[in-house]
Design an enzyme around this catalytic site. Structure first.
Site, PDB file in Angstrom:
ATOM      1  CG  LEU A 210      28.321   4.188 -10.042  1.00  0.00           C
ATOM      2  CD1 LEU A 210      28.165   5.568 -10.660  1.00  0.00           C
ATOM      3  CD2 LEU A 210      27.620   4.134  -8.699  1.00  0.00           C
TER       4      LEU A 210
ATOM      5  CE  LYS B 234      26.416  -3.966 -28.086  1.00  0.00           C
ATOM      6  NZ  LYS B 234      25.900  -3.541 -29.373  1.00  0.00           N
TER       7      LYS B 234
ATOM      8  N   GLY C 156      31.391  -0.468 -21.861  1.00  0.00           N
ATOM      9  CA  GLY C 156      32.355  -0.271 -20.792  1.00  0.00           C
ATOM     10  C   GLY C 156      31.696  -0.045 -19.447  1.00  0.00           C
ATOM     11  NE  ARG C 157      35.257  -3.256 -15.973  1.00  0.00           N
ATOM     12  CZ  ARG C 157      35.449  -4.260 -15.120  1.00  0.00           C
ATOM     13  NH1 ARG C 157      35.268  -4.095 -13.833  1.00  0.00           N
ATOM     14  NH2 ARG C 157      35.868  -5.427 -15.557  1.00  0.00           N
TER      15      ARG C 157
ATOM     16  CE  LYS D 180      27.209   4.971 -20.841  1.00  0.00           C
ATOM     17  NZ  LYS D 180      25.777   5.277 -20.981  1.00  0.00           N
TER      18      LYS D 180
ATOM     19  CG  ASP E 245      14.948   3.184 -26.402  1.00  0.00           C
ATOM     20  OD1 ASP E 245      13.983   2.384 -26.354  1.00  0.00           O
ATOM     21  OD2 ASP E 245      16.125   2.836 -26.272  1.00  0.00           O
TER      22      ASP E 245
ATOM     23  CE  LYS F 115      14.677   0.208 -23.715  1.00  0.00           C
ATOM     24  NZ  LYS F 115      14.911  -0.760 -24.768  1.00  0.00           N
TER      25      LYS F 115
ATOM     26  CD  GLU G 192      14.029  -2.068 -19.756  1.00  0.00           C
ATOM     27  OE1 GLU G 192      13.201  -1.135 -19.712  1.00  0.00           O
ATOM     28  OE2 GLU G 192      13.794  -3.166 -20.283  1.00  0.00           O
ATOM     29  CG  ASN G 193      16.636   3.637 -21.987  1.00  0.00           C
ATOM     30  OD1 ASN G 193      17.582   2.897 -21.763  1.00  0.00           O
ATOM     31  ND2 ASN G 193      16.035   3.712 -23.165  1.00  0.00           N
TER      32      ASN G 193
ATOM     33  CG  ASP H 236      20.418   5.164 -23.002  1.00  0.00           C
ATOM     34  OD1 ASP H 236      20.624   5.677 -24.112  1.00  0.00           O
ATOM     35  OD2 ASP H 236      20.830   4.043 -22.674  1.00  0.00           O
TER      36      ASP H 236
ATOM     37  CB  THR I 174      11.726  -4.678 -26.240  1.00  0.00           C
ATOM     38  OG1 THR I 174      10.386  -4.864 -25.781  1.00  0.00           O
ATOM     39  CG2 THR I 174      12.166  -3.263 -25.933  1.00  0.00           C
TER      40      THR I 174
HETATM   41  P1  AMP Z   1      24.857   2.206 -19.173  1.00  0.00           P
HETATM   42  O1  AMP Z   1      26.090   1.924 -19.903  1.00  0.00           O
HETATM   43  O2  AMP Z   1      24.377   3.601 -19.320  1.00  0.00           O
HETATM   44  O3  AMP Z   1      23.783   1.189 -19.428  1.00  0.00           O
HETATM   45  O4  AMP Z   1      25.217   2.091 -17.620  1.00  0.00           O
HETATM   46  C1  AMP Z   1      25.432   0.845 -16.990  1.00  0.00           C
HETATM   47  C2  AMP Z   1      24.910   0.918 -15.569  1.00  0.00           C
HETATM   48  O5  AMP Z   1      25.690   1.863 -14.826  1.00  0.00           O
HETATM   49  C3  AMP Z   1      23.488   1.419 -15.443  1.00  0.00           C
HETATM   50  O6  AMP Z   1      22.602   0.382 -15.616  1.00  0.00           O
HETATM   51  C4  AMP Z   1      23.475   2.014 -14.053  1.00  0.00           C
HETATM   52  O7  AMP Z   1      23.306   1.014 -13.088  1.00  0.00           O
HETATM   53  C5  AMP Z   1      24.874   2.568 -13.908  1.00  0.00           C
HETATM   54  N1  AMP Z   1      24.915   4.001 -14.240  1.00  0.00           N
HETATM   55  C6  AMP Z   1      25.042   4.534 -15.472  1.00  0.00           C
HETATM   56  N2  AMP Z   1      25.045   5.879 -15.425  1.00  0.00           N
HETATM   57  C7  AMP Z   1      24.915   6.207 -14.122  1.00  0.00           C
HETATM   58  C8  AMP Z   1      24.835   7.458 -13.419  1.00  0.00           C
HETATM   59  N3  AMP Z   1      24.907   8.619 -14.066  1.00  0.00           N
HETATM   60  N4  AMP Z   1      24.702   7.429 -12.085  1.00  0.00           N
HETATM   61  C9  AMP Z   1      24.614   6.238 -11.427  1.00  0.00           C
HETATM   62  N5  AMP Z   1      24.688   5.037 -12.029  1.00  0.00           N
HETATM   63  C10 AMP Z   1      24.832   5.002 -13.363  1.00  0.00           C
END
Ligand code: AMP
Length: 418
Positions: A161, A165, A167-168, A185, A279, A281, A283-284, A297, A315
């Protein structure tokens, strides 16, 4: 993913209660979110059907209800994390909460790219020892309010998805019945330690697992292995709001008004729990399967003062005057951010952005110097101006945002769940 299949197997679940836990934040200044998210799934997310059916109930709070022992792990997990009150002073008033859970074999979770194994082969992440290892041995089955015990092998892993920063993030399905769809996550412990954010991550998890609101991304549970922490998050089916904003440039009044109403509702809920987000914005923010907004977030929702200087390199665009000036701040910082968000949704850029750089933006924020373009309606302008007040106490209360003419005007077009 077949749209009809998705629509037909989505079930709405409510019977939620709202935690009265006091989560008291400390002063803080946020930073810019890492921008290395790949969001590889968002295009196909966007193709997903809006869900046809939601079963919505009005919650009857029953804080002490134990999780039935004959429930499956996933159900117990959800129930356990819904019954978290032990120190209530007054019974909470019933709050309407819609929670959508996705489950079933029919949902295509996509193809796993072998990312975890690849990272392990590349040597990403190191074993951690001593105090740091103890601090990051995070497992919701060991938490003060335990959920089930989980392990990576209990999930079918699907498509990536995004990348954060640390991990995936993958779309996953629990192997046990009922087969819930979640976003898993991964956070590498050694990288958390390297960035010196152990306490912040712990706090983020602590806060997010206690929140239950339709516009706040749920954290169902978490577990860890020697190198990683895994967060079991609500799957935000339509991906990142930021991507939508980039795609369309700006949003219509109707869409912006809907999002701002949802944000105001979520923020009022957070503030009632003494959580200041700090925070807010694009992006969150994530989007659920119905396109509903989810605050996703909480990385900066509580922050030790010691991290202030470091975080100031981010920012400034969403920070209010009192924060850029290093003064004390209250939950009214989120009211300011809501004004900035309203502006950005309607105009495509934040109001104090200045390409000359940090100092120019700083001055503009401090003097509350912004111009609303002519295409913005008089009602929206009114709301923006009432939120972007230098004096925090003069910023419009969130209850008044909900009843502002620009919000009410579009409300009647809205389905009740949004
Ligand atoms: P993050 O580490 O929270 O920045 O997540 C990295 C990316 O994974 C985000 O920018 C989203 O594209 C995707 N992502 C994170 N959490 C979710 C979630 N709960 N459902 C769907 N996609 C997610």
């Amino acid at each position: 993913m077949s749209q009809t299949a998705l629509a037909s197997i989505v079930r709405g679940v409510a019977s939620m209660d709202i935690s009265q836990d006091d989560i008291k934040p400390k002063p803080f200044i946020p930073t810019h979110k890492p921008t290395n998210s790949q969001g590889s799934g968002s295009t196909s997310h966007n193709r997903q059907a809006s869900v046809s059916k939601l079963l919505t109930k009005y919650a009857k709070p029953n804080p002490f209800q134990p999780a039935p022992s004959n429930q499956s792990n996933a159900v117990r997990l959800a129930l356990a994390s819904n019954t978290h009150q032990t120190q209530q002073t007054a019974p909470p008033s019933p709050v309407k909460v819609t929670v959508t859970k996705l489950f079933g074999d029919e949902i295509d979770i996509g193809k796993y790219d072998g990312g975890f194994e690849a990272e392990s082969a590349e040597g990403r992440g190191e074993f951690v020892h001593g105090e740091a290892a103890k601090a990051l041995a995070l497992d919701s089955s060991q938490a003060p309010r335990p959920t089930s015990s989980w392990h990576l092998s209990q999930f079918d892993i699907g498509r990536p998805l995004g990348k954060g920063k640390f991990g995936r993030v993958y779309m996953v399905r629990t192997k046990s019945e009922p087969k819930y769809i979640l976003a898993l996550k991964c956070l590498y412990k050694s990288e958390i330690i390297q960035s010196k954010v152990e306490k912040q991550i712990r706090r983020e998890i602590e806060i997010q697992q206690n929140l239950r609101h339709p516009h706040v991304l749920r954290l169902y549970g978490y577990f860890h292995d020697e190198k990683r922490i895994f967060l079991m998050l609500e799957f935000a089916g339509k991906g990142e709001l930021y991507k939508q904003l980039s795609k369309y440039g700006k949003f219509s009044d109707k869409r912006s008004s809907r999002y701002i109403a949802q944000m105001a509702d979520a923020l009022a809920y957070l503030h009632s729990k003494h959580v200041i987000h700090r925070d807010i914005k694009p992006e969150n923010l994530l989007l659920g399967i119905n396109g509903e907004l989810k605050i996703g977030d909480f990385g900066w929702s509580v922050h030790a003062p010691g991290n202030r200087r470091k975080t100031l390199c981010g920012t400034l665009d969403y920070l209010p005057p009192e924060m850029v000036e290093g003064k004390e701040h209250t939950e009214k910082v989120d009211h300011w951010a809501l004004g900035v968000l309203t502006f950005e949704f309607l105009c495509g850029v934040p109001p104090f952005e200045d390409l000359r750089g940090y100092n120019a933006t700083y001055k503009k924020i401090s003097k509350v110097e912004f111009q609303i373009p002519d295409h913005v309606s008089a009602e929206a302008k009114d709301l923006i101006k009432k939120l972007l007040q230098h004096d925090p106490e003069k910023r419009m209360p969130l209850s008044e945002v909900a009843s502002h003419p620009w919000i009410v005007k579009y409300k009647k077009d809205r389905p009740s769940s949004q």
